[in-house]
Design a protein around this motif. Structure first.
Motif, PDB file in Angstrom:
ATOM      1  N   GLY A   1       0.404  -1.093   0.119  1.00  0.00           N
ATOM      2  CA  GLY A   1      -0.161  -0.036   0.267  1.00  0.00           C
ATOM      3  C   GLY A   1       0.372   1.359   0.251  1.00  0.00           C
ATOM      4  N   GLY A   2       0.621   2.222   0.708  1.00  0.00           N
ATOM      5  CA  GLY A   2       1.095   3.730   1.054  1.00  0.00           C
ATOM      6  C   GLY A   2       0.413   4.341   0.323  1.00  0.00           C
ATOM      7  N   SER A   3       0.575   5.896   0.361  1.00  0.00           N
ATOM      8  CA  SER A   3      -0.134   7.389   1.285  1.00  0.00           C
ATOM      9  C   SER A   3      -0.605   7.598  -0.413  1.00  0.00           C
ATOM     10  CB  SER A   3       1.114   7.587   1.738  1.00  0.00           C
ATOM     11  OG  SER A   3       1.994   8.156   1.068  1.00  0.00           O
ATOM     12  N   ARG A   4      -0.512   7.410  -1.491  1.00  0.00           N
ATOM     13  CA  ARG A   4      -0.814   7.939  -2.156  1.00  0.00           C
ATOM     14  C   ARG A   4      -1.978   6.845  -3.056  1.00  0.00           C
ATOM     15  NH1 ARG A   4       4.157  10.349  -5.284  1.00  0.00           N
ATOM     16  NH2 ARG A   4       4.256   8.228  -5.260  1.00  0.00           N
TER      17      ARG A   4
ATOM     18  N   ALA B   1      -3.583   8.839   8.815  1.00  0.00           N
ATOM     19  CA  ALA B   1      -3.419   8.476   9.240  1.00  0.00           C
ATOM     20  C   ALA B   1      -4.811   7.648   8.769  1.00  0.00           C
ATOM     21  CB  ALA B   1      -3.248   7.489  10.307  1.00  0.00           C
ATOM     22  N   TYR B   2      -5.204   7.576   7.731  1.00  0.00           N
ATOM     23  CA  TYR B   2      -6.439   6.746   6.859  1.00  0.00           C
ATOM     24  C   TYR B   2      -5.503   6.379   5.354  1.00  0.00           C
ATOM     25  CZ  TYR B   2     -11.036   6.769   5.283  1.00  0.00           C
ATOM     26  OH  TYR B   2     -12.529   6.398   5.144  1.00  0.00           O
TER      27      TYR B   2
ATOM     28  N   ILE C   1      -6.446   0.760   0.115  1.00  0.00           N
ATOM     29  CA  ILE C   1      -7.604  -0.107   0.198  1.00  0.00           C
ATOM     30  C   ILE C   1      -7.273  -1.126  -1.231  1.00  0.00           C
ATOM     31  CG2 ILE C   1     -10.370   0.566  -0.875  1.00  0.00           C
ATOM     32  CD1 ILE C   1      -9.944   2.737   0.297  1.00  0.00           C
ATOM     33  N   THR C   2      -6.672  -1.039  -2.616  1.00  0.00           N
ATOM     34  CA  THR C   2      -6.404  -1.536  -3.748  1.00  0.00           C
ATOM     35  C   THR C   2      -6.125  -3.298  -3.411  1.00  0.00           C
ATOM     36  OG1 THR C   2      -6.461   0.182  -4.614  1.00  0.00           O
ATOM     37  CG2 THR C   2      -5.721  -2.041  -5.749  1.00  0.00           C
ATOM     38  N   TYR C   3      -5.280  -2.520  -2.151  1.00  0.00           N
ATOM     39  CA  TYR C   3      -4.669  -4.144  -1.970  1.00  0.00           C
ATOM     40  C   TYR C   3      -4.380  -4.581  -0.244  1.00  0.00           C
ATOM     41  CZ  TYR C   3      -1.648  -1.928  -5.768  1.00  0.00           C
ATOM     42  OH  TYR C   3      -1.342  -2.130  -7.263  1.00  0.00           O
ATOM     43  N   ALA C   4      -5.698  -4.443  -0.072  1.00  0.00           N
ATOM     44  CA  ALA C   4      -5.924  -4.812   1.267  1.00  0.00           C
ATOM     45  C   ALA C   4      -6.548  -6.142   0.943  1.00  0.00           C
ATOM     46  CB  ALA C   4      -7.139  -3.936   1.829  1.00  0.00           C
ATOM     47  N   GLN C   5      -5.744  -7.397   1.450  1.00  0.00           N
ATOM     48  CA  GLN C   5      -5.943  -8.554   0.487  1.00  0.00           C
ATOM     49  C   GLN C   5      -6.545  -9.696   2.288  1.00  0.00           C
ATOM     50  OE1 GLN C   5      -4.471  -9.782  -2.973  1.00  0.00           O
ATOM     51  NE2 GLN C   5      -2.934  -8.768  -2.272  1.00  0.00           N
TER      52      GLN C   5
ATOM     53  N   ASP D   1     -13.302  -5.708   0.539  1.00  0.00           N
ATOM     54  CA  ASP D   1     -14.065  -5.975  -0.559  1.00  0.00           C
ATOM     55  C   ASP D   1     -14.210  -4.002  -0.914  1.00  0.00           C
ATOM     56  OD1 ASP D   1     -14.822  -8.252  -0.919  1.00  0.00           O
ATOM     57  OD2 ASP D   1     -16.753  -8.450  -0.603  1.00  0.00           O
ATOM     58  N   GLY D   2     -13.087  -3.873  -0.469  1.00  0.00           N
ATOM     59  CA  GLY D   2     -13.233  -1.471  -0.939  1.00  0.00           C
ATOM     60  C   GLY D   2     -13.371  -1.375  -0.172  1.00  0.00           C
TER      61      GLY D   2
END
Lengths: 92, 143
Positions: free
Chosen positions: A89-92, B86-87, B93-97, B123-124
């Motif tokens: 992930g990352g901050s962008r 910190a959000y 979100i894309t890579y949260a698996q 699921d995003g």
């Protein structure tokens, strides 16, 4: 020949909640095809356009398969394959 | 809700500070199905970047094998943002698996205060949850 495959939580809905499944094949590509026959839908979660998905890690024994031939990696009886979604992930 | 021991919370923040301005990342493991974050494992950021993180693939496999043998799972997956809040970002979100994990984000943009927040990302969809920091180094049950 039997290859043991460790399935991560996010794909267990495709394997009837099994953590470990068995498949067969001379190469990783054959194994994925065999798994997809047993557990329809799993291939497209692993492979996209004939290549392993960038953010899915697949290991043959302890090696990241990207370093040992990717989908063409040769398998032997008793090998272990582990599927792990990348953590990134990352901050962008 | 995420219940987390103060000492683990403090180690996550310390790790984020140490790696600043690069992003820091790691996990807190706990018994499978328990939802108890008990064992912090600091991971390398293979990207070594102030705007991106990725677990090193070899280290990740080693840690996962250890968890597997101990019947543990990732209860918390944490990383830092070093210049933003910190959000979870779109990339996060894309890579949260790992749907069962609490995704913890720490922001180190302020030198004196660390933002520490926890999210479910399934699921995003992002849902923030309260964080309860527990003193005393054990689960609530044995106090």
């Amino acid at each position: 020949m039997a290859i043991e495959v460790r399935i991560p939580t996010i794909l267990r809905n495709l394997t009837n909640d099994e953590k470990v499944v068995k498949g067969s094949g001379d190469t990783l590509s054959d194994l994925v095809t065999d798994l997809d026959q047993q557990y329809p839908g799993i291939a497209e979660r692993l492979v996209d356009g004939g290549k392993l998905r960038r953010f899915i890690n697949v290991y043959l024994n302890d090696e990241d398969v990207r370093f040992v031939g990717g989908l063409e990696a040769k398998l032997s009886d008793g090998d272990n394959v582990t599927v792990l979604p990348a953590v990134a992930g990352g901050s962008r | 809700m995420l219940r987390i021991d103060r000492s683990i919370h403090d180690q996550i923040v310390a790790h984020a500070r140490r790696d600043h301005p690069d992003e820091a990342c790691g996990v807190v493991a706990g018994p499978e199905g328990s939802d108890r974050p008990e064992r912090i494992i600091e991971m390398l950021n293979a990207a070594r970047s102030p705007t991106f993180y990725e677990f090193d693939s070899t280290e990740y496999k080693k840690v996962y094998d250890e968890l597997w043998d101990r019947d543990e799972e990732f209860v918390v997956i944490y990383h830092s943002h070093t210049a933003t809040e910190a959000y979870p970002s779109r990339t996060d979100i894309t890579y949260a698996q790992w749907p069962q994990a609490h995704y913890v984000l720490v922001s180190t943009r302020e030198p004196d205060t660390a933002e520490f927040r926890s999210f479910r990302i399934i699921d995003g969809e992002v849902t923030e949850e309260p964080v309860e920091i527990v003193d005393g180094g054990g689960s609530g049950a044995d106090r």
